[in-house]
Design a protein around this motif. Structure first.
Motif, PDB file in Angstrom:
ATOM      1  N   CYS A 152       0.855  -1.191   0.000  1.00  0.00           N
ATOM      2  CA  CYS A 152       0.000   0.000   0.000  1.00  0.00           C
ATOM      3  C   CYS A 152       0.889   1.239   0.000  1.00  0.00           C
ATOM      4  O   CYS A 152       1.751   1.390   0.866  1.00  0.00           O
ATOM      5  N   LEU A 153       0.700   2.114  -0.969  1.00  0.00           N
ATOM      6  CA  LEU A 153       1.336   3.433  -0.982  1.00  0.00           C
ATOM      7  C   LEU A 153       0.222   4.450  -0.823  1.00  0.00           C
ATOM      8  O   LEU A 153      -0.704   4.483  -1.620  1.00  0.00           O
ATOM      9  N   GLU A 154       0.312   5.263   0.230  1.00  0.00           N
ATOM     10  CA  GLU A 154      -0.836   6.090   0.575  1.00  0.00           C
ATOM     11  C   GLU A 154      -0.379   7.374   1.266  1.00  0.00           C
ATOM     12  O   GLU A 154       0.745   7.463   1.777  1.00  0.00           O
ATOM     13  N   THR A 155      -1.252   8.375   1.258  1.00  0.00           N
ATOM     14  CA  THR A 155      -0.991   9.568   2.049  1.00  0.00           C
ATOM     15  C   THR A 155      -0.888   9.179   3.515  1.00  0.00           C
ATOM     16  O   THR A 155      -1.464   8.182   3.954  1.00  0.00           O
ATOM     17  N   SER A 156      -0.142   9.973   4.279  1.00  0.00           N
ATOM     18  CA  SER A 156       0.037   9.675   5.694  1.00  0.00           C
ATOM     19  C   SER A 156       0.021  10.987   6.472  1.00  0.00           C
ATOM     20  O   SER A 156      -0.289  12.044   5.914  1.00  0.00           O
ATOM     21  N   GLN A 157       0.370  10.905   7.747  1.00  0.00           N
ATOM     22  CA  GLN A 157       0.315  12.079   8.615  1.00  0.00           C
ATOM     23  C   GLN A 157       1.729  12.452   9.050  1.00  0.00           C
ATOM     24  O   GLN A 157       2.363  11.706   9.781  1.00  0.00           O
ATOM     25  N   PRO A 158       2.262  13.607   8.617  1.00  0.00           N
ATOM     26  CA  PRO A 158       3.587  14.032   9.061  1.00  0.00           C
ATOM     27  C   PRO A 158       3.647  14.152  10.580  1.00  0.00           C
ATOM     28  O   PRO A 158       2.662  14.534  11.220  1.00  0.00           O
ATOM     29  N   THR A 159       4.796  13.829  11.137  1.00  0.00           N
ATOM     30  CA  THR A 159       4.939  13.846  12.599  1.00  0.00           C
ATOM     31  C   THR A 159       5.664  15.095  13.109  1.00  0.00           C
ATOM     32  O   THR A 159       5.527  15.454  14.275  1.00  0.00           O
ATOM     33  N   ILE A 160       6.438  15.767  12.267  1.00  0.00           N
ATOM     34  CA  ILE A 160       7.124  16.999  12.670  1.00  0.00           C
ATOM     35  C   ILE A 160       6.090  18.116  12.781  1.00  0.00           C
ATOM     36  O   ILE A 160       5.373  18.398  11.812  1.00  0.00           O
ATOM     37  N   PRO A 161       5.959  18.786  13.949  1.00  0.00           N
ATOM     38  CA  PRO A 161       4.857  19.740  14.188  1.00  0.00           C
ATOM     39  C   PRO A 161       4.673  20.800  13.108  1.00  0.00           C
ATOM     40  O   PRO A 161       3.579  20.957  12.571  1.00  0.00           O
ATOM     41  N   ILE A 162       5.705  21.562  12.767  1.00  0.00           N
ATOM     42  CA  ILE A 162       5.555  22.645  11.798  1.00  0.00           C
ATOM     43  C   ILE A 162       5.213  22.076  10.426  1.00  0.00           C
ATOM     44  O   ILE A 162       4.344  22.592   9.713  1.00  0.00           O
ATOM     45  N   GLY A 224       8.974  13.660   4.396  1.00  0.00           N
ATOM     46  CA  GLY A 224       8.571  14.167   5.700  1.00  0.00           C
ATOM     47  C   GLY A 224       7.339  13.516   6.285  1.00  0.00           C
ATOM     48  O   GLY A 224       6.770  14.023   7.249  1.00  0.00           O
ATOM     49  N   GLY A 225       6.913  12.410   5.686  1.00  0.00           N
ATOM     50  CA  GLY A 225       5.760  11.686   6.212  1.00  0.00           C
ATOM     51  C   GLY A 225       4.449  11.991   5.527  1.00  0.00           C
ATOM     52  O   GLY A 225       3.401  11.518   5.966  1.00  0.00           O
ATOM     53  N   VAL A 226       4.467  12.739   4.411  1.00  0.00           N
ATOM     54  CA  VAL A 226       3.209  13.032   3.719  1.00  0.00           C
ATOM     55  C   VAL A 226       2.661  11.794   3.023  1.00  0.00           C
ATOM     56  O   VAL A 226       1.476  11.716   2.693  1.00  0.00           O
ATOM     57  N   ALA A 227       3.532  10.815   2.788  1.00  0.00           N
ATOM     58  CA  ALA A 227       3.112   9.537   2.205  1.00  0.00           C
ATOM     59  C   ALA A 227       3.899   8.415   2.872  1.00  0.00           C
ATOM     60  O   ALA A 227       4.961   8.652   3.462  1.00  0.00           O
ATOM     61  N   ALA A 228       3.367   7.211   2.794  1.00  0.00           N
ATOM     62  CA  ALA A 228       4.051   6.067   3.400  1.00  0.00           C
ATOM     63  C   ALA A 228       3.729   4.795   2.634  1.00  0.00           C
ATOM     64  O   ALA A 228       2.631   4.636   2.102  1.00  0.00           O
ATOM     65  N   MET A 229       4.724   3.912   2.593  1.00  0.00           N
ATOM     66  CA  MET A 229       4.542   2.572   2.036  1.00  0.00           C
ATOM     67  C   MET A 229       4.395   1.584   3.180  1.00  0.00           C
ATOM     68  O   MET A 229       5.116   1.639   4.177  1.00  0.00           O
TER      69      MET A 229
END
Length: 238
Positions: A152-162, A224-229
């Motif tokens: 699965c390649l999908e959008t994800s949630q960045p973890t760095i606050p800014i 930066g975590g905008v997507a993840a495999m």
């Protein structure tokens, strides 16, 4: 317009935006989605002559890339529920003259294939659009062969606050505006923001892969975590 279910709303979205889908993807991701997929393909280590299924294949890019890797002795199937999206995929197939690819209309939550049918099963930026994530993961597990891989390649949630704040601002305000200006579909691209915002983060999706039965689950974040495999295997003796 109100829709009785998520499935009907998503169907409307993709039936409408299909003609601008590829160009908007490149704009929205700053062309990064192609780089992400290329890295995922390296990690998959696709073998010549194998069989693959691309679920929620959309306009067919991932299925066609796999077909080129697998070669004419293999077989690739792309499945999507939007006939309009599939029409673009079939145009690309004819242009590339890849006869060992078959694009079919179908539901990701009820895959029309027998158990243990494919060496690889993929889903790219489609899992967030289905009615029930776990149902689709279990269906993908069912149809992959023992020893095979599901990716699965999908959008994800960045973890760095800014970075996370910038990401949310971009998806909530900039992406729908681009949809309005370029694809004349502001409401449809607002939906893509909603689906990305509510999608499980990489740790939760990793756990869902395990709950669906996969072993040796690998997770790789991009940009930066905008997507993840997420890549899992089906036990050889399953």
């Amino acid at each position: 317009m109100a829709y009785p279910s998520k499935e009907e709303r998503v169907h409307h979205v993709f039936e409408k935006i299909y003609s601008k889908y590829d160009s908007m993807n490149s704009i929205i991701s700053f062309q990064r989605h192609k780089t992400w997929r290329k890295d995922v393909m390296k990690r998959m280590d696709v073998k010549v002559g194998s069989s693959a299924l691309d679920v929620c294949c959309g306009t067919g890019d991932w299925a066609l890339v796999m077909a080129e890797e697998i070669g004419a002795k293999g077989e690739v199937t792309g499945l999507d529920f939007s006939e309009n999206m599939l029409s673009i995929a079939k145009q690309k197939q004819r242009k590339l003259e890849l006869e060992h690819v078959d694009f079919i209309q179908g539901n990701a939550m009820q895959l029309p294939f027998q158990d243990n049918s494919f060496d690889y099963v993929t889903i790219g930026f489609g899992l967030r659009n289905v009615q029930d994530y776990m149902t689709v993961l279990k269906e993908m597990y069912r149809v992959v062969k023992p020893g095979g891989k599901v990716v699965c390649l999908e959008t994800s949630q960045p973890t760095i606050p800014i970075y996370r704040q910038l990401y949310r601002f971009y998806f909530q305000y900039i992406m729908p505006l681009l949809g309005k200006l370029i694809a004349k579909s502001k409401q449809e691209y607002a939906w893509l923001n909603e689906s990305a915002k509510d999608f499980p983060n990489k740790n939760r999706l990793n756990q869902m892969f395990i709950e669906a039965g996969f072993t040796n689950v690998q997770v790789k974040s991009y940009t930066g975590g905008v997507a993840a495999m997420h890549m899992g295997e089906k036990e050889p003796n399953s």
